[in-house]
Design a protein around this motif. Structure first.
Motif, PDB file in Angstrom:
ATOM      1  N   HIS A 169     -10.790   4.626 -18.347  1.00  0.00           N
ATOM      2  CA  HIS A 169      -9.594   5.347 -17.558  1.00  0.00           C
ATOM      3  C   HIS A 169      -8.695   5.731 -17.282  1.00  0.00           C
ATOM      4  O   HIS A 169      -7.720   6.183 -16.770  1.00  0.00           O
ATOM      5  CB  HIS A 169     -11.234   6.271 -16.773  1.00  0.00           C
ATOM      6  CG  HIS A 169     -12.350   6.194 -17.884  1.00  0.00           C
ATOM      7  ND1 HIS A 169     -12.120   7.582 -18.382  1.00  0.00           N
ATOM      8  CD2 HIS A 169     -13.381   5.909 -16.860  1.00  0.00           C
ATOM      9  CE1 HIS A 169     -13.703   7.516 -18.273  1.00  0.00           C
ATOM     10  NE2 HIS A 169     -14.024   7.146 -18.317  1.00  0.00           N
ATOM     11  N   TRP A 170      -7.678   3.831 -17.150  1.00  0.00           N
ATOM     12  CA  TRP A 170      -6.680   3.913 -17.218  1.00  0.00           C
ATOM     13  C   TRP A 170      -5.027   4.074 -17.892  1.00  0.00           C
ATOM     14  O   TRP A 170      -5.289   4.024 -19.282  1.00  0.00           O
ATOM     15  CB  TRP A 170      -6.138   2.366 -17.103  1.00  0.00           C
ATOM     16  CG  TRP A 170      -7.258   1.984 -15.838  1.00  0.00           C
ATOM     17  CD1 TRP A 170      -8.152   2.385 -15.529  1.00  0.00           C
ATOM     18  CD2 TRP A 170      -7.374   0.179 -15.593  1.00  0.00           C
ATOM     19  NE1 TRP A 170      -9.071   1.505 -14.642  1.00  0.00           N
ATOM     20  CE2 TRP A 170      -8.667  -0.669 -14.226  1.00  0.00           C
ATOM     21  CE3 TRP A 170      -6.658  -0.126 -16.228  1.00  0.00           C
ATOM     22  CZ2 TRP A 170      -9.141  -0.752 -14.489  1.00  0.00           C
ATOM     23  CZ3 TRP A 170      -7.755  -1.759 -15.625  1.00  0.00           C
ATOM     24  CH2 TRP A 170      -8.496  -2.127 -15.310  1.00  0.00           C
ATOM     25  N   CYS A 171      -4.821   5.056 -17.336  1.00  0.00           N
ATOM     26  CA  CYS A 171      -3.595   6.124 -17.813  1.00  0.00           C
ATOM     27  C   CYS A 171      -2.422   6.073 -16.498  1.00  0.00           C
ATOM     28  O   CYS A 171      -2.582   6.319 -15.725  1.00  0.00           O
ATOM     29  CB  CYS A 171      -4.023   6.896 -18.530  1.00  0.00           C
ATOM     30  SG  CYS A 171      -4.976   8.165 -17.926  1.00  0.00           S
ATOM     31  N   ALA A 172      -1.664   6.565 -17.992  1.00  0.00           N
ATOM     32  CA  ALA A 172      -0.553   7.328 -16.814  1.00  0.00           C
ATOM     33  C   ALA A 172      -0.887   8.088 -16.600  1.00  0.00           C
ATOM     34  O   ALA A 172      -0.139   9.149 -15.465  1.00  0.00           O
ATOM     35  CB  ALA A 172       0.793   7.921 -17.857  1.00  0.00           C
ATOM     36  N   GLU A 173      -1.178   9.071 -16.378  1.00  0.00           N
ATOM     37  CA  GLU A 173      -2.089  10.646 -15.596  1.00  0.00           C
ATOM     38  C   GLU A 173      -2.379   9.978 -14.262  1.00  0.00           C
ATOM     39  O   GLU A 173      -2.205  10.530 -13.617  1.00  0.00           O
ATOM     40  CB  GLU A 173      -2.759  10.838 -16.516  1.00  0.00           C
ATOM     41  CG  GLU A 173      -2.156  12.485 -17.397  1.00  0.00           C
ATOM     42  CD  GLU A 173      -2.475  11.407 -18.822  1.00  0.00           C
ATOM     43  OE1 GLU A 173      -2.663  10.336 -18.899  1.00  0.00           O
ATOM     44  OE2 GLU A 173      -1.622  12.074 -19.503  1.00  0.00           O
ATOM     45  N   PHE A 227      -1.462  10.028 -10.572  1.00  0.00           N
ATOM     46  CA  PHE A 227      -2.125  10.891  -9.131  1.00  0.00           C
ATOM     47  C   PHE A 227      -1.971   9.955  -8.493  1.00  0.00           C
ATOM     48  O   PHE A 227      -2.049   9.873  -7.094  1.00  0.00           O
ATOM     49  CB  PHE A 227      -3.548  10.964  -9.612  1.00  0.00           C
ATOM     50  CG  PHE A 227      -4.496  11.762  -9.054  1.00  0.00           C
ATOM     51  CD1 PHE A 227      -4.927  12.448  -8.997  1.00  0.00           C
ATOM     52  CD2 PHE A 227      -5.658  10.314  -8.814  1.00  0.00           C
ATOM     53  CE1 PHE A 227      -5.065  13.417  -7.872  1.00  0.00           C
ATOM     54  CE2 PHE A 227      -6.640  11.230  -7.816  1.00  0.00           C
ATOM     55  CZ  PHE A 227      -6.843  12.556  -7.329  1.00  0.00           C
ATOM     56  N   LEU A 228      -2.212   8.532  -8.670  1.00  0.00           N
ATOM     57  CA  LEU A 228      -2.610   7.594  -7.490  1.00  0.00           C
ATOM     58  C   LEU A 228      -1.341   7.194  -6.972  1.00  0.00           C
ATOM     59  O   LEU A 228      -1.591   6.237  -5.858  1.00  0.00           O
ATOM     60  CB  LEU A 228      -3.035   6.261  -8.265  1.00  0.00           C
ATOM     61  CG  LEU A 228      -4.384   6.232  -8.599  1.00  0.00           C
ATOM     62  CD1 LEU A 228      -5.510   5.355  -8.956  1.00  0.00           C
ATOM     63  CD2 LEU A 228      -5.716   7.401  -7.639  1.00  0.00           C
ATOM     64  N   GLY A 229       0.033   7.035  -7.656  1.00  0.00           N
ATOM     65  CA  GLY A 229       1.533   6.807  -6.749  1.00  0.00           C
ATOM     66  C   GLY A 229       1.350   4.374  -7.115  1.00  0.00           C
ATOM     67  O   GLY A 229       1.974   4.768  -6.046  1.00  0.00           O
ATOM     68  N   LEU A 283      -6.385  16.064 -12.937  1.00  0.00           N
ATOM     69  CA  LEU A 283      -6.911  14.783 -13.278  1.00  0.00           C
ATOM     70  C   LEU A 283      -7.905  14.553 -14.312  1.00  0.00           C
ATOM     71  O   LEU A 283      -7.711  13.917 -15.127  1.00  0.00           O
ATOM     72  CB  LEU A 283      -6.840  14.017 -12.215  1.00  0.00           C
ATOM     73  CG  LEU A 283      -7.018  12.236 -13.057  1.00  0.00           C
ATOM     74  CD1 LEU A 283      -6.123  11.753 -13.498  1.00  0.00           C
ATOM     75  CD2 LEU A 283      -7.181  11.377 -11.738  1.00  0.00           C
ATOM     76  N   HIS A 284      -9.355  14.795 -14.029  1.00  0.00           N
ATOM     77  CA  HIS A 284     -10.262  14.946 -15.151  1.00  0.00           C
ATOM     78  C   HIS A 284     -10.676  15.565 -16.256  1.00  0.00           C
ATOM     79  O   HIS A 284     -10.665  15.133 -16.857  1.00  0.00           O
ATOM     80  CB  HIS A 284     -11.557  16.217 -13.794  1.00  0.00           C
ATOM     81  CG  HIS A 284     -13.208  15.600 -14.361  1.00  0.00           C
ATOM     82  ND1 HIS A 284     -13.467  16.720 -15.509  1.00  0.00           N
ATOM     83  CD2 HIS A 284     -13.485  14.859 -14.521  1.00  0.00           C
ATOM     84  CE1 HIS A 284     -14.916  16.204 -15.396  1.00  0.00           C
ATOM     85  NE2 HIS A 284     -14.508  14.954 -14.786  1.00  0.00           N
ATOM     86  N   ALA A 285      -9.495  16.399 -15.949  1.00  0.00           N
ATOM     87  CA  ALA A 285      -9.078  17.163 -17.355  1.00  0.00           C
ATOM     88  C   ALA A 285      -8.712  16.769 -17.816  1.00  0.00           C
ATOM     89  O   ALA A 285      -8.646  17.195 -19.306  1.00  0.00           O
ATOM     90  CB  ALA A 285      -8.621  18.934 -16.476  1.00  0.00           C
ATOM     91  N   SER A 286      -7.427  15.859 -17.547  1.00  0.00           N
ATOM     92  CA  SER A 286      -6.360  15.328 -18.397  1.00  0.00           C
ATOM     93  C   SER A 286      -6.972  14.396 -19.158  1.00  0.00           C
ATOM     94  O   SER A 286      -7.209  13.841 -20.441  1.00  0.00           O
ATOM     95  CB  SER A 286      -5.158  15.147 -17.203  1.00  0.00           C
ATOM     96  OG  SER A 286      -4.172  13.899 -18.128  1.00  0.00           O
ATOM     97  N   PRO A 321       1.013  -1.450  -0.125  1.00  0.00           N
ATOM     98  CA  PRO A 321      -0.003  -0.192  -0.209  1.00  0.00           C
ATOM     99  C   PRO A 321       0.394   1.286   0.340  1.00  0.00           C
ATOM    100  O   PRO A 321       1.755   1.593   0.306  1.00  0.00           O
ATOM    101  CB  PRO A 321      -1.039  -0.262   1.307  1.00  0.00           C
ATOM    102  CG  PRO A 321       0.478  -1.213   2.670  1.00  0.00           C
ATOM    103  CD  PRO A 321       1.065  -1.956   1.456  1.00  0.00           C
ATOM    104  N   ARG A 322       0.163   2.200  -0.563  1.00  0.00           N
ATOM    105  CA  ARG A 322       0.865   3.641  -0.763  1.00  0.00           C
ATOM    106  C   ARG A 322       0.172   4.426  -0.656  1.00  0.00           C
ATOM    107  O   ARG A 322      -1.225   4.560  -0.249  1.00  0.00           O
ATOM    108  CB  ARG A 322       1.223   3.900  -2.283  1.00  0.00           C
ATOM    109  CG  ARG A 322       2.241   3.102  -2.204  1.00  0.00           C
ATOM    110  CD  ARG A 322       2.724   3.094  -3.992  1.00  0.00           C
ATOM    111  NE  ARG A 322       3.615   2.401  -4.181  1.00  0.00           N
ATOM    112  CZ  ARG A 322       3.456   1.309  -5.011  1.00  0.00           C
ATOM    113  NH1 ARG A 322       1.985   1.599  -5.917  1.00  0.00           N
ATOM    114  NH2 ARG A 322       4.340   0.700  -6.271  1.00  0.00           N
ATOM    115  N   LEU A 323       0.286   5.738   0.525  1.00  0.00           N
ATOM    116  CA  LEU A 323      -0.393   7.083   0.913  1.00  0.00           C
ATOM    117  C   LEU A 323      -0.550   8.450  -0.061  1.00  0.00           C
ATOM    118  O   LEU A 323       1.184   8.343   0.109  1.00  0.00           O
ATOM    119  CB  LEU A 323      -0.126   7.172   2.271  1.00  0.00           C
ATOM    120  CG  LEU A 323      -0.379   5.847   3.539  1.00  0.00           C
ATOM    121  CD1 LEU A 323      -0.064   6.513   4.755  1.00  0.00           C
ATOM    122  CD2 LEU A 323      -2.360   5.510   3.125  1.00  0.00           C
ATOM    123  N   VAL A 324      -0.727   8.595  -0.708  1.00  0.00           N
ATOM    124  CA  VAL A 324      -0.533   9.877  -1.295  1.00  0.00           C
ATOM    125  C   VAL A 324      -1.779  10.974  -1.127  1.00  0.00           C
ATOM    126  O   VAL A 324      -3.152  10.632  -0.344  1.00  0.00           O
ATOM    127  CB  VAL A 324      -1.239   9.812  -2.926  1.00  0.00           C
ATOM    128  CG1 VAL A 324       0.791   8.404  -3.538  1.00  0.00           C
ATOM    129  CG2 VAL A 324      -2.208   9.105  -3.526  1.00  0.00           C
TER     130      VAL A 324
END
Length: 180
Positions: A155-159, A163-165, A101-104, A88-91
């Motif tokens: 919707h899965w993409c590099a951006e 964002f999610l780390g 992110l939404h705009a991207s 797990p990671r925390l961001v």
């Protein structure tokens, strides 16, 4: 829920997103940059003190992200944060990060954009103070928005991965030819 297929195999082979995301909480944070600009004189007695007027605030959300399943066939949930990339990671993200992110995501192909969940809007106007109740409502709405985004592989993409780390998400998207 099921496990995700990390290899090629197309969109139909993916039962769930390759990452789980939970918005764990939020905190109201003073806008430090603006506070620093508001300090006057710079003498030692006022350097750490807040300005006389109410400091502008923003909300930061704490997201816990964790790869589901694992890329090497191992069990999901194993390992800790920082341990080889599988745990797990925390961001921490501000609302403006969700907006970016939404705009991207809106710049993606039309088929993906048509299915993009609506981002919860800014419900407070300038001059109104943020409250913990407002932040809690926004947190719940953003949790649903993230679930909606993750529910659709288009919707899965590099951006989204940044964002999610979770760089593994970008790897999955590239394997499916979903990300440029």
């Amino acid at each position: 829920s099921g496990s995700v297929g990390w290899g090629g195999g197309g969109l139909d082979s993916l039962a769930v997103a390759p990452v789980s995301v939970s918005l764990l909480g939020h905190t109201l944070v003073p806008d430090v940059a603006r506070d620093l600009a508001d300090t006057t004189g710079g003498d030692a007695s006022s350097a750490g003190a807040p300005p006389a007027h109410a400091a502008p605030m923003h909300v930061e959300f704490l997201l816990r992200t964790e790869p589901v399943g694992g890329g090497d066939g191992g069990e999901g949930g194993g390992g800790g944060a920082g341990g080889g990339g599988g745990g797990p990671r925390l961001v921490q993200r501000r609302y403006r990060d969700f907006e970016a992110l939404h705009a991207s995501l809106l710049r993606r192909p039309a088929a993906a954009v048509s299915k993009l969940p609506r981002l919860p809007g800014r419900r407070y106007g300038t001059g109104r103070k943020l409250s913990d109740a407002f932040a809690s409502q926004r947190q719940a709405a953003l949790q649903e928005w993230v679930r909606g985004v993750l529910a659709m592989p288009e919707h899965w993409c590099a951006e989204l991965a940044v964002f999610l780390g979770v760089p593994e998400l970008a790897d999955v998207a590239k394997g499916l030819a979903l990300s440029p």
